[in-house]
Design an enzyme around this catalytic site. Structure first.
Site, PDB file in Angstrom:
ATOM      1  N   LEU A  37      30.841  33.190  38.713  1.00  0.00           N
ATOM      2  CA  LEU A  37      32.230  33.575  38.934  1.00  0.00           C
ATOM      3  C   LEU A  37      33.123  32.524  39.639  1.00  0.00           C
ATOM      4  O   LEU A  37      32.750  31.891  40.521  1.00  0.00           O
ATOM      5  CB  LEU A  37      32.184  35.010  39.825  1.00  0.00           C
ATOM      6  CG  LEU A  37      31.397  36.176  39.219  1.00  0.00           C
ATOM      7  CD1 LEU A  37      31.666  37.284  40.037  1.00  0.00           C
ATOM      8  CD2 LEU A  37      32.059  36.247  37.812  1.00  0.00           C
ATOM      9  N   HIS A  41      37.828  34.664  37.116  1.00  0.00           N
ATOM     10  CA  HIS A  41      37.296  36.175  36.953  1.00  0.00           C
ATOM     11  C   HIS A  41      37.632  36.973  38.005  1.00  0.00           C
ATOM     12  O   HIS A  41      38.165  37.969  37.731  1.00  0.00           O
ATOM     13  CB  HIS A  41      35.651  36.029  37.193  1.00  0.00           C
ATOM     14  CG  HIS A  41      34.902  35.010  36.131  1.00  0.00           C
ATOM     15  ND1 HIS A  41      34.204  33.894  36.588  1.00  0.00           N
ATOM     16  CD2 HIS A  41      34.730  35.177  34.747  1.00  0.00           C
ATOM     17  CE1 HIS A  41      33.888  33.568  35.490  1.00  0.00           C
ATOM     18  NE2 HIS A  41      33.919  34.058  34.391  1.00  0.00           N
ATOM     19  N   GLN A  65      26.377  34.694  21.168  1.00  0.00           N
ATOM     20  CA  GLN A  65      27.519  34.150  21.199  1.00  0.00           C
ATOM     21  C   GLN A  65      27.543  32.487  21.306  1.00  0.00           C
ATOM     22  O   GLN A  65      28.435  31.772  21.205  1.00  0.00           O
ATOM     23  CB  GLN A  65      28.608  34.690  22.173  1.00  0.00           C
ATOM     24  CG  GLN A  65      28.435  34.499  23.478  1.00  0.00           C
ATOM     25  CD  GLN A  65      29.490  35.136  24.278  1.00  0.00           C
ATOM     26  OE1 GLN A  65      29.120  36.412  24.342  1.00  0.00           O
ATOM     27  NE2 GLN A  65      30.636  34.593  24.691  1.00  0.00           N
ATOM     28  N   GLY A 151      40.557  37.456  30.010  1.00  0.00           N
ATOM     29  CA  GLY A 151      41.490  36.415  30.312  1.00  0.00           C
ATOM     30  C   GLY A 151      42.311  35.928  29.078  1.00  0.00           C
ATOM     31  O   GLY A 151      41.586  35.879  28.056  1.00  0.00           O
TER      32      GLY A 151
END
Ligand code: AMP
Length: 287
Positions: A37, A41, A65, A151
């Site tokens: 983080l 974040h 991913q 985000g």
């Protein structure tokens, strides 16, 4: 702010806890992350904290991913660091599932969003967005949030998730928080730790070229190719950078535009050494 978050490691336990929270009439705000983080974040946790009774943060480095030649094995992980920062921001629940929990043997299902995933990062990261949409669907079903915060840093991801939620009638709201940057403009990313001092310096070309594009637009430029050409020249002038793509797309379709009008997304992906960095600007073009 408050004490140590409750740590939940299984989907079943997460669903049960979410059920208890919802039956008590409380709202759940959810921030999905891959951990390590940083302030980007934390800004999303703060958005969730403001609007929800209970904040759930997930930390999960989702293998599906990552492409075969990407950085899954090297991706930075530090659970103690994440737990401490999550606690500082008043996270109530840290959902921290293991791979075998998320992808048990025999897992064969994929959620695929077409068209929006064809361009931009979809070109050099085939399969990436299938991994993202599949894991987000699973996480949404585990956490059962009223809203999830993403985000703007990962602009295409936010668009794709929004569309998936709409298309599949998923019962949650998607909230998008602004890009958090270092004081010199570099967008915060867990991958910035990979950068050598020289690459860190050259990486400023991403935010600098976006700034230059914005000022060209302010001065009246509307031709996408002229803006992209100047952005390319700026980014190519650094010794450690290699452009993956620079694109100006319509904010609805994510298809390239020739002449700027309406709302456009200027997005780029650039390698600094071996590290692939992304940045973008979402702009309303004055008529
Ligand atoms: P990640 O851990 O990289 O998967 O990111 C988790 C969430 O944090 C995603 O919604 C990202 O878009 C968001 N995020 C990452 N970096 C930033 C940043 N610099 N500013 C705002 N949000 C960010």
């Amino acid at each position: 702010m408050s004490g140590t978050p409750q740590i939940i490691r299984t989907v079943r336990e997460m669903q049960a806890e979410a059920g208890r929270i919802r039956s008590a009439g409380k709202t759940i705000g959810f921030v999905p992350t891959m951990g390590y983080l940083h302030e980007g974040h934390l800004s999303l946790i703060r958005i969730a904290r403001k609007r929800a009774d209970i904040v759930v943060l997930s930390v999960y480095v989702n293998p599906t991913q990552f492409g075969p030649n990407e950085d899954l094995d090297q991706y930075p992980r530090d659970f103690k660091h994440d737990e401490r920062l999550a606690a500082q921001e008043g996270t109530d629940i840290l959902f921290y599932p293991a791979d075998k929990e998320m992808y048990p043997e025999g897992f064969v299902t994929t959620v695929h969003v077409s068209e929006l995933t064809d361009g931009l990062c979809g070109v050099s990261r085939p399969g990436h967005f299938d991994g993202v949409t599949t894991i987000c669907t699973k996480l949404f079903h585990a956490v059962r949030p009223d809203f999830a915060v993403f985000g703007q840093k990962d602009a295409q991801q936010a668009f794709v998730i929004r569309r998936m939620v709409r298309d599949l009638n998923l019962d949650l709201e998607i909230v998008v928080g602004p890009i958090i940057r270092e004081s010199d403009g570099l967008a915060l990313s867990s991958r910035n730790v990979y950068l050598s001092p020289e690459e860190r310096q050259d990486a400023l070309s991403l935010s600098q070229s976006l700034k230059m594009a914005e000022s060209m637009i302010q001065d009246g430029e509307r031709q996408a190719s002229s803006i992209i050409e100047k952005m390319r020249a700026l980014t190519d002038s650094k010794s450690s950078t290699r452009i993956d793509y620079i694109a100006i797309v319509d904010a609805e379709t994510l298809r390239p535009v020739d002449l700027l009008s309406g709302t456009v997304l200027i997005a780029l992906a650039v390698f600094a050494g071996k590290t692939r960095l992304i940045d973008n600007a979402l702009l309303d073009i004055p008529a």
